[in-house]
Write a protein that holds these residues in place. Structure first.
Motif, PDB file in Angstrom:
ATOM      1  N   THR A  74       0.828  -1.204   0.000  1.00 16.63           N
ATOM      2  CA  THR A  74       0.000   0.000   0.000  1.00 16.63           C
ATOM      3  C   THR A  74       0.861   1.251   0.000  1.00 16.63           C
ATOM      4  N   VAL A  75       0.276   2.330  -0.482  1.00 16.99           N
ATOM      5  CA  VAL A  75       0.846   3.672  -0.394  1.00 16.99           C
ATOM      6  C   VAL A  75      -0.252   4.537   0.189  1.00 16.99           C
ATOM      7  N   GLY A  76       0.067   5.241   1.278  1.00 21.91           N
ATOM      8  CA  GLY A  76      -0.953   6.053   1.934  1.00 21.91           C
ATOM      9  C   GLY A  76      -0.441   7.401   2.383  1.00 21.91           C
ATOM     10  N   GLN A  77      -1.357   8.356   2.509  1.00 22.19           N
ATOM     11  CA  GLN A  77      -1.044   9.695   2.976  1.00 22.19           C
ATOM     12  C   GLN A  77      -1.138   9.696   4.499  1.00 22.19           C
TER      13      GLN A  77
ATOM     14  N   SER B 123      -0.828   2.828  10.626  1.00 19.47           N
ATOM     15  CA  SER B 123      -2.143   2.478  11.169  1.00 19.47           C
ATOM     16  C   SER B 123      -3.192   3.557  10.921  1.00 19.47           C
ATOM     17  N   THR B 124      -2.767   4.794  10.656  1.00 15.05           N
ATOM     18  CA  THR B 124      -3.727   5.872  10.450  1.00 15.05           C
ATOM     19  C   THR B 124      -3.655   6.506   9.055  1.00 15.05           C
ATOM     20  N   ALA B 125      -2.709   6.081   8.228  1.00 14.61           N
ATOM     21  CA  ALA B 125      -2.561   6.665   6.896  1.00 14.61           C
ATOM     22  C   ALA B 125      -3.791   6.385   6.040  1.00 14.61           C
ATOM     23  N   ALA B 126      -4.175   7.375   5.243  1.00 13.97           N
ATOM     24  CA  ALA B 126      -5.284   7.211   4.303  1.00 13.97           C
ATOM     25  C   ALA B 126      -4.732   6.517   3.061  1.00 13.97           C
ATOM     26  N   ILE B 127      -5.115   5.269   2.859  1.00  9.98           N
ATOM     27  CA  ILE B 127      -4.587   4.472   1.752  1.00  9.98           C
ATOM     28  C   ILE B 127      -5.023   5.089   0.425  1.00  9.98           C
TER      29      ILE B 127
END
Length: 145
Positions: free
Chosen positions: A44-47, A52-56
């Motif tokens: 995954t890549v997330g902001q 655990s809290t990144a917006a994927i």
């Protein structure tokens, strides 16, 4: 009446015998489908700063054994890179100064993750980059999707 009871008893005996045979057949140990240890990952890549809290933003699957497959756009190349570092994701990244890429210093964290199995071993990896430019310059094809 006795014949009917005997026939019913025989029917129950036959049914129970079939049930025992069916249970015995399903109780046999599972046989492996492949001679290869499993290597299947979700990347995954997330902001965000924390896995655990990144917006994927994006996610792909990558399976490397017995042959590269999954939804990763460059599965064969990503598997080759992971094989070269024996599945050690920290061996994939280089520092910003190593690649000569000029990036701003703005803080817009991007977190990459890998979860699954590599060569039969459980894998859980997360790394946060200060921004997308640094991520693009510091990672291999494994997180380029």
């Amino acid at each position: 009446m006795r014949k009917i009871a005997g026939a019913i008893g025989l029917g129950l005996t036959l049914s129970a015998g079939c049930l025992v045979a069916a249970v015995t057949a399903s109780a046999e140990p599972a046989q492996p489908r492949s001679l290869y240890a499993p290597s299947a990952l979700v990347l995954t890549v997330g902001q965000g700063e924390d896995a655990s809290t990144a917006a994927i933003q994006r996610a792909v699957t990558l399976s490397c054994a017995p042959r590269p497959s999954g939804t990763h756009p460059a599965a064969a190349e990503a598997c080759a890179e992971l094989s070269a570092v024996d599945g050690d994701f920290s061996g994939l990244a280089v520092t910003e100064s190593d690649n000569g890429r000029a990036c701003t210093r703005d803080w817009r964290p991007i977190t990459v993750t890998a979860e699954g199995v590599w060569d039969g071993r459980r894998v859980s990896y997360a790394h946060t980059f200060p921004n997308n430019c640094v991520k693009e310059g510091a990672t291999s094809l494994v997180f380029a999707f």
